[in-house]
Design a protein around this motif. Structure first.
Motif, short mmCIF file in Angstrom:
data_model
loop_
_atom_site.label_atom_id
_atom_site.label_comp_id
_atom_site.label_asym_id
_atom_site.label_seq_id
_atom_site.Cartn_x
_atom_site.Cartn_y
_atom_site.Cartn_z
N VAL A 120 11.95 13.36 43.78
CA VAL A 120 10.64 13.99 43.82
C VAL A 120 10.69 15.09 42.76
O VAL A 120 11.43 16.06 42.91
N LEU A 121 9.94 14.89 41.69
CA LEU A 121 10.01 15.79 40.54
C LEU A 121 9.20 17.05 40.77
O LEU A 121 8.15 17.02 41.42
N GLN A 122 9.69 18.15 40.19
CA GLN A 122 9.01 19.45 40.29
C GLN A 122 9.12 20.16 38.95
O GLN A 122 10.19 20.16 38.35
N LEU A 123 8.01 20.72 38.52
CA LEU A 123 8.03 21.53 37.31
C LEU A 123 8.33 22.96 37.70
O LEU A 123 7.62 23.56 38.51
N MET A 124 9.44 23.49 37.15
CA MET A 124 9.86 24.86 37.46
C MET A 124 9.91 25.63 36.16
O MET A 124 10.92 25.60 35.45
N GLY A 125 8.80 26.28 35.82
CA GLY A 125 8.70 26.94 34.52
C GLY A 125 8.68 25.88 33.43
O GLY A 125 7.85 24.98 33.45
N GLN A 126 9.63 25.95 32.52
CA GLN A 126 9.73 24.96 31.44
C GLN A 126 10.74 23.86 31.76
O GLN A 126 11.03 23.03 30.91
N ARG A 127 11.28 23.85 32.96
CA ARG A 127 12.31 22.89 33.35
C ARG A 127 11.77 21.96 34.43
O ARG A 127 11.01 22.37 35.29
N ILE A 128 12.20 20.69 34.37
CA ILE A 128 11.83 19.73 35.40
C ILE A 128 13.02 19.57 36.33
O ILE A 128 14.12 19.22 35.90
N GLY A 129 12.80 19.86 37.58
CA GLY A 129 13.84 19.71 38.59
C GLY A 129 13.43 18.63 39.57
O GLY A 129 12.42 17.95 39.40
N TYR A 130 14.21 18.49 40.62
CA TYR A 130 13.89 17.46 41.61
C TYR A 130 14.56 17.75 42.94
O TYR A 130 15.51 18.53 43.02
N THR A 131 14.03 17.11 43.96
CA THR A 131 14.70 17.00 45.25
C THR A 131 14.84 15.50 45.50
O THR A 131 14.18 14.69 44.85
#
Length: 184
Positions: free
Chosen positions: A30-41
């Protein structure tokens, strides 16, 4: 187990065609945009087995690798164990000065033995020898094991596209994730 990586050569008929590239789908990123970085759970989903080998199109190069042999802009490396092909990586020089991984697979019986890491290391050498910026590839949010593998090799998510796989199935919820490894 000794793993040997070498370039595909003329006369290597059907090299890599017997690799079982299927994978277990039991979770999704499950992708998440965190500022300029793409993270996930990671979210668990019902288990199933998936293989893109069953979905190859006629124009794919899977059956004919001859145009990769002795071509400075594209190459195939195979991984061998006991003189048997157990993995492969298909690379090309992309327009943006990255080496693009068109395909990488390790037979499911040989996963966990470092075959994939050796293929990525060989791809790094090829990219550096060709003065490329880095390596890029695409995988799916439902291939979590592959995503974790790329991350362990130093790749980061550079982007994603939720429409790529809708061309195959208009109801698909697969997301294409683009991974990048910047070389120094």
């Amino acid at each position: 187990m000794d793993i040997f990586i070498r370039e595909l050569r003329a006369g290597d008929e059907e090299c890599g065609t017997n690799i079982d590239g299927s994978f277990i789908v039991d979770s999704t990123l499950v992708l998440q945009l965190m500022g300029q970085r793409i993270g996930y759970t990671v979210k668990e989903i019902p288990l199933r087995i998936k293989s893109y080998d069953d979905e190859q199109l006629e124009e794919d190069t899977v059956g004919d690798y001859s145009n990769y042999i002795d071509n400075p802009d594209q190459i195939i490396y195979v991984a061998l164990a006991n003189n048997q092909v157990v993995g492969q990586i298909v690379l090309k020089r992309n327009w943006n000065k990255y080496a693009y991984v068109e395909d990488i697979k390790v037979d499911k019986q040989y996963r966990g033995y470092g075959v994939g890491k050796k293929l990525i290391e060989q791809a790094k050498r090829w990219a550096m020898d060709g003065r490329m910026t880095g390596i890029m590839l695409e995988t799916q949010n439902n291939n979590v094991r592959a995503c974790k593998f790329y991350e362990s090799c130093g790749f980061v998510i550079g982007g994603f596209d939720s429409y790529v796989y809708r061309g195959l199935d208009k109801n698909s919820d697969e997301i294409a994730i683009y991974w990048y490894l910047i070389l120094d």
